[in-house]
Scaffold this active site. Sequence first.
Site, mmCIF file in Angstrom:
data_model
loop_
_atom_site.group_PDB
_atom_site.id
_atom_site.type_symbol
_atom_site.label_atom_id
_atom_site.label_comp_id
_atom_site.label_asym_id
_atom_site.label_seq_id
_atom_site.Cartn_x
_atom_site.Cartn_y
_atom_site.Cartn_z
ATOM 1 N N HIS A 1 -1.376 0.118 -9.735
ATOM 2 C CA HIS A 1 -2.091 -0.767 -8.800
ATOM 3 C C HIS A 1 -2.771 -1.922 -9.553
ATOM 4 O O HIS A 1 -3.981 -2.138 -9.434
ATOM 5 C CB HIS A 1 -3.120 0.027 -7.973
ATOM 6 C CG HIS A 1 -3.441 -0.629 -6.663
ATOM 7 N ND1 HIS A 1 -3.696 0.061 -5.515
ATOM 8 C CD2 HIS A 1 -3.535 -1.941 -6.305
ATOM 9 C CE1 HIS A 1 -3.952 -0.776 -4.524
ATOM 10 N NE2 HIS A 1 -3.855 -2.007 -4.985
ATOM 11 N N GLU B 1 -3.610 7.728 -5.410
ATOM 12 C CA GLU B 1 -3.701 7.026 -6.702
ATOM 13 C C GLU B 1 -4.838 7.609 -7.525
ATOM 14 O O GLU B 1 -5.966 7.650 -7.035
ATOM 15 C CB GLU B 1 -3.923 5.533 -6.464
ATOM 16 C CG GLU B 1 -2.725 4.877 -5.787
ATOM 17 C CD GLU B 1 -2.911 3.383 -5.522
ATOM 18 O OE1 GLU B 1 -3.959 2.813 -5.902
ATOM 19 O OE2 GLU B 1 -2.012 2.787 -4.930
ATOM 20 N N ARG C 1 0.842 -1.193 0.000
ATOM 21 C CA ARG C 1 0.000 0.000 0.000
ATOM 22 C C ARG C 1 0.878 1.243 0.000
ATOM 23 O O ARG C 1 1.926 1.275 0.654
ATOM 24 C CB ARG C 1 -0.863 0.062 1.270
ATOM 25 C CG ARG C 1 -2.133 -0.763 1.219
ATOM 26 C CD ARG C 1 -3.167 -0.189 0.244
ATOM 27 N NE ARG C 1 -4.386 -0.982 0.212
ATOM 28 C CZ ARG C 1 -4.565 -2.065 -0.546
ATOM 29 N NH1 ARG C 1 -3.617 -2.495 -1.340
ATOM 30 N NH2 ARG C 1 -5.706 -2.720 -0.528
HETATM 31 N N1 LIG Z 1 -0.930 -4.451 -5.200
HETATM 32 C C1 LIG Z 1 -2.101 -5.046 -5.101
HETATM 33 O O1 LIG Z 1 -2.865 -5.113 -6.048
HETATM 34 C C2 LIG Z 1 -2.469 -5.720 -3.809
HETATM 35 C C3 LIG Z 1 -3.361 -6.802 -3.853
HETATM 36 C C4 LIG Z 1 -3.629 -7.475 -2.684
HETATM 37 C C5 LIG Z 1 -3.081 -7.050 -1.481
HETATM 38 N N2 LIG Z 1 -2.259 -5.979 -1.453
HETATM 39 C C6 LIG Z 1 -1.678 -5.521 -0.182
HETATM 40 O O2 LIG Z 1 -0.839 -6.556 0.321
HETATM 41 C C7 LIG Z 1 -1.086 -6.708 1.722
HETATM 42 C C8 LIG Z 1 -0.752 -8.132 2.119
HETATM 43 O O3 LIG Z 1 -1.694 -9.025 1.533
HETATM 44 P P1 LIG Z 1 -1.791 -10.558 2.006
HETATM 45 O O4 LIG Z 1 -2.839 -11.206 1.202
HETATM 46 O O5 LIG Z 1 -0.450 -11.163 2.067
HETATM 47 O O6 LIG Z 1 -2.338 -10.329 3.491
HETATM 48 P P2 LIG Z 1 -2.075 -11.240 4.765
HETATM 49 O O7 LIG Z 1 -3.026 -10.744 5.807
HETATM 50 O O8 LIG Z 1 -2.110 -12.678 4.395
HETATM 51 O O9 LIG Z 1 -0.558 -10.889 5.188
HETATM 52 C C9 LIG Z 1 -0.169 -9.676 5.764
HETATM 53 C C10 LIG Z 1 0.925 -10.010 6.771
HETATM 54 O O10 LIG Z 1 1.463 -8.802 7.285
HETATM 55 C C11 LIG Z 1 1.749 -9.017 8.656
HETATM 56 N N3 LIG Z 1 1.896 -7.740 9.355
HETATM 57 C C12 LIG Z 1 0.910 -6.904 9.793
HETATM 58 N N4 LIG Z 1 1.470 -5.839 10.417
HETATM 59 C C13 LIG Z 1 2.806 -6.017 10.368
HETATM 60 C C14 LIG Z 1 3.909 -5.263 10.838
HETATM 61 N N5 LIG Z 1 3.745 -4.117 11.525
HETATM 62 N N6 LIG Z 1 5.147 -5.738 10.612
HETATM 63 C C15 LIG Z 1 5.337 -6.913 9.955
HETATM 64 N N7 LIG Z 1 4.322 -7.686 9.512
HETATM 65 C C16 LIG Z 1 3.086 -7.232 9.695
HETATM 66 C C17 LIG Z 1 0.584 -9.853 9.148
HETATM 67 O O11 LIG Z 1 0.900 -10.518 10.376
HETATM 68 C C18 LIG Z 1 0.394 -10.800 7.976
HETATM 69 O O12 LIG Z 1 1.136 -12.000 8.132
HETATM 70 C C19 LIG Z 1 -2.567 -6.349 1.875
HETATM 71 O O13 LIG Z 1 -2.867 -5.914 3.185
HETATM 72 C C20 LIG Z 1 -2.767 -5.253 0.865
HETATM 73 O O14 LIG Z 1 -2.554 -3.984 1.451
HETATM 74 C C21 LIG Z 1 -1.933 -5.304 -2.591
#
Ligand SMILES: NC(=O)c1ccc[n+]([C@@H]2O[C@H](COP(=O)([O-])OP(=O)(O)OC[C@H]3O[C@@H](n4cnc5c(N)ncnc54)[C@H](O)[C@@H]3O)[C@@H](O)[C@H]2O)c1
Length: 312
Positions: free
Chosen positions: A285, A266, A237
């Site tokens: 994105h 964005e 993000r």
């Molecule tokens: N670019 C895109 O199109 C796109 C698409 C999907 C998701 N995303 C982003 O990617 C992120 C991750 O997605 P995901 O499916 O892996 O989610 P997920 O919930 O499976 O994984 C996120 C991980 O981050 C960890 N986390 C939270 N806070 C933290 C911190 N302060 N320090 C270290 N680790 C921390 C959590 O414990 C979790 O394991 C989403 O939250 C979203 O913002 C972007």
Amino acid sequence: MKVVISPRGFATYGSEAINFLESKGIEVDYNNTGNQYSYDEFLEKSRDADGLIVGVDQIDKNFIDNCSNLKVICKFGVGLDNVDVRYAENKKIYVERTIGTNTKAVAEHVISLMFADAKNLYSSIKSVKENKWIKLTGSEINGKVLGIIGFGSIGQETAKLALNLGMEILAYDIAEIKVDSDMQNSDLFKIASIVEIIENSDYLSLNVPLTNETRNLISEKELNKMKETACLVNAARGGVVDEKALYHALNNKNIRSAYFDVFSTEPPSEEEPLLKLDNFILTPHTGSRTVESETRTCNLSASIVADRIKND
Ligand SMILES: NC(=O)c1ccc[n+]([C@@H]2O[C@H](COP(=O)([O-])OP(=O)(O)OC[C@H]3O[C@@H](n4cnc5c(N)ncnc54)[C@H](O)[C@@H]3O)[C@@H](O)[C@H]2O)c1
């Protein structure tokens, strides 16, 4: 019963999902305008909705208060930073997300960004289009260290792909990391501290949600500790990286490059200084945008919403 859907993907990939909702007696209002709804436009449609499927739309207290029938909000994706989850849940509205449907797509995007950097794809393609024939020398990602901060679904899937490419993985997560035995036993995989990752990564991939704790997680201090040859990849993000500090780090060559799929605003403004730098690359994105991922996300979000409305 009515479900209002804002993500534009439904118009192209959602026919099965829409048929499914209609077969359950649910009226479906989906976005086939080709444009993202404005806040007011989406709210107007949603006032009598029982369920919402939302993209990056701001679902704040005002929005929720104006939807008196609302029982469920499902995020078309995983990042819930645009939804006031606590307020919705206090009002007994379920907030769900489509866990796992876009994991592969985003992980492949992260790998693509790393290859684009290693092989100088942007500059090379640009030079040929400009009738030049500039032969840049790239590098291999095999043997390089990939640090991953946020080792959830996308972080882990990225690590699997990268291990198969011969990269060394350093992983950090705020929660306990549990991985399958193949990864656990691999000599190329190690759980590490944030500092260790920042200091040792050739590629640093951010895969955390945007929260109060992760806002500006990578700022001046962290950028100064990174290798001068490092590439920062952010497909998580905008807001996780302090963009002003990043501009200075890239401009002063404190780090080599940054490849992002997300930005704090964005689309970014035309005057955005980072966009003027050749060592900053931004895709719009589109990390999760594959045919497969969009179809899976339409289907899962429809089934989540139908279940919640029917069982309420
Ligand atoms: N670019 C895109 O199109 C796109 C698409 C999907 C998701 N995303 C982003 O990617 C992120 C991750 O997605 P995901 O499916 O892996 O989610 P997920 O919930 O499976 O994984 C996120 C991980 O981050 C960890 N986390 C939270 N806070 C933290 C911190 N302060 N320090 C270290 N680790 C921390 C959590 O414990 C979790 O394991 C989403 O939250 C979203 O913002 C972007």
